[in-house]
Every structure is written in structure tokens, then in C-alpha cells.
Design a protein around this motif. Structure first.
Motif, short mmCIF file in Angstrom:
data_model
loop_
_atom_site.label_atom_id
_atom_site.label_comp_id
_atom_site.label_asym_id
_atom_site.label_seq_id
_atom_site.Cartn_x
_atom_site.Cartn_y
_atom_site.Cartn_z
N GLU A 1 -47.55 15.11 0.01
CA GLU A 1 -48.68 15.74 0.70
C GLU A 1 -48.56 15.57 2.22
O GLU A 1 -48.79 16.50 2.99
CB GLU A 1 -49.99 15.16 0.20
N LEU A 2 -48.21 14.38 2.66
CA LEU A 2 -48.04 14.12 4.08
C LEU A 2 -46.92 14.98 4.66
O LEU A 2 -47.07 15.59 5.73
CB LEU A 2 -47.75 12.63 4.30
N TRP A 3 -45.80 15.05 3.96
CA TRP A 3 -44.66 15.88 4.38
C TRP A 3 -45.11 17.33 4.55
O TRP A 3 -44.79 17.98 5.53
CB TRP A 3 -43.54 15.78 3.35
N GLN A 4 -45.88 17.84 3.58
CA GLN A 4 -46.32 19.23 3.61
C GLN A 4 -47.29 19.48 4.77
O GLN A 4 -47.21 20.51 5.43
CB GLN A 4 -46.98 19.59 2.27
N GLN A 5 -48.20 18.54 5.03
CA GLN A 5 -49.13 18.69 6.15
C GLN A 5 -48.38 18.81 7.47
O GLN A 5 -48.69 19.65 8.31
CB GLN A 5 -50.10 17.50 6.22
N VAL A 6 -47.38 17.94 7.66
CA VAL A 6 -46.60 17.96 8.91
C VAL A 6 -45.78 19.25 8.98
O VAL A 6 -45.70 19.89 10.02
CB VAL A 6 -45.71 16.70 9.01
N LEU A 7 -45.17 19.63 7.86
CA LEU A 7 -44.33 20.83 7.81
C LEU A 7 -45.14 22.08 8.15
O LEU A 7 -44.71 22.93 8.92
CB LEU A 7 -43.70 20.96 6.42
N THR A 8 -46.34 22.18 7.59
CA THR A 8 -47.19 23.35 7.80
C THR A 8 -47.63 23.47 9.25
O THR A 8 -47.75 24.57 9.78
CB THR A 8 -48.43 23.28 6.88
N ASP A 9 -47.85 22.34 9.91
CA ASP A 9 -48.21 22.31 11.33
C ASP A 9 -49.43 23.18 11.63
O ASP A 9 -49.50 23.83 12.65
CB ASP A 9 -47.01 22.74 12.19
N ASN A 10 -50.38 23.16 10.72
CA ASN A 10 -51.58 23.98 10.87
C ASN A 10 -52.78 23.09 11.23
O ASN A 10 -53.80 23.12 10.58
CB ASN A 10 -51.84 24.75 9.58
#
Length: 178
Positions: free
Chosen positions: A113-122
Motif C-alpha cells: 500500500e505504501l509503495w502504491q501511494q508513493v508510485l501514484t504520486d497523487n
């Protein structure tokens, strides 16, 4: 008397990496961050001119169950932070500012989840909270003495990703001649 305390940070920078190594010791994804403490309380660093809020934190988030380099379980929390004092310039090397480095583990589902939040950069900003210690308490202030306590244990980590809603422009007013 020594205590764990909650530290609050603004995350200044995120770095994601993917690594491959023949021996597979460092294979996989890497998630690193640079943060600065935003606590109202100030933590005095014994025998150092800096305060903790003046230093950058360079931390690695590791996926999985906390283990030591030896592979044995890390039973004193989920990670550590280490205070590095200023290194003066010498020979051809520039001065290295004082900083805090460290690592802590999060379980695989939270890491994803943390990886995805950073990846999305939204998001407009991100914040982090750590519970770490033990810190000293002397004369009505929190202290960290790197001579006697070079590293502190991280017990808890949390992240907030702040998203600002975009405001719709106000409707155009219809005037007398429009």
C-alpha cells in the motif's frame, strides 16, 4: 529516566528502486525517504550544537518481519534510528552535516500500500509518525545522548498522504448586459 516518544515528520522526498543481485541478498524493491521533524517539542542532542528538528532523517522502509543483519529476529521493535554527528571537511572530502539514518520494517500488505501511494504520486504532501526511544528527560526537556545511546528503537510507524481537493472556479455572474 528513559521514555519512548512520538516524533512527527514532513516527508521531503521519496525514492523507489528495484534491485537485482546475483546472491539475492538485496533483491527486490527499495523504498527510501528523507524527512524533517516537525515536533513542537524540541529534543536536545547532548554535546551537539544541533537540535533534532535541525537534522534530516534518511530512512529505509523494509518489507517483511523485522530481522537483524544476522537473520535473527529483531525483538526490540520494528527498526532503529542512528544519530550521525557532523564530520568536518578533510583532505578532498567536504563537510558532512549531522543526520539521522535508520530503517524499519512494515508487513508486506502495508508495504504494498505504501509503495502504491508513493508510485501514484497523487498527494500534495506526506507525513510520517514514529514512536522511538528510549529518549532521556532532563530539566523539563527531552534529550538524546549519542555517546551513551547511539541508536534508538523504532516501535511504531504511520504515514499520511494529504490530498488537496481542487476548488471549482466560482460560476460567472450574469450581469445586466450579458
Amino acid at each position: 529516566m528513559l521514555h519512548n516518544i512520538h516524533l512527527y515528520f514532513d516527508v521531503l522526498e521519496w525514492r523507489q528502486s528495484v534491485r537485482e543481485e546475483r546472491k539475492k541478498k538485496y533483491r527486490g524493491r527499495g523504498l527510501n525517504l528523507v524527512a524533517r521533524a516537525t515536533n513542537v517539542r524540541d529534543i536536545r542532542l547532548i554535546n551537539m550544537p544541533e537540535k533534532l528538528r535541525d537534522l534530516e532523517f534518511h530512512l529505509t522502509v523494509v518489507e517483511g518481519t523485522p530481522v537483524l543483519v544476522s537473520g535473527e529476529p529483531f525483538e526490540d521493535g520494528i527498526g532503529i534510528i542512528i544519530l550521525h554527528q557532523c564530520e568536518p571537511a578533510r583532505d578532498d572530502l567536504p563537510e558532512i552535516e549531522a543526520m539521522v539514518t535508520g530503517w524499519f520494517y512494515v508487513e508486506s500488505d502495508l508495504y504494498q500500500e505504501l509503495w502504491q501511494q508513493v508510485l501514484t504520486d497523487n498527494y500534495s504532501s506526506s507525513r510520517m509518525e514514529l514512536e522511538a526511544g528510549p529518549f532521556g528527560f532532563d530539566m523539563m526537556e527531552w534529550t538524546w545522548d549519542p555517546a551513551t545511546q547511539a541508536q534508538l528503537n523504532v516501535q511504531y510507524a504511520a504515514f499520511d498522504f494529504v490530498r488537496s481537493k481542487r476548488k471549482e472556479p466560482p460560476p460567472l455572474k450574469k450581469g445586466l448586459f450579458s
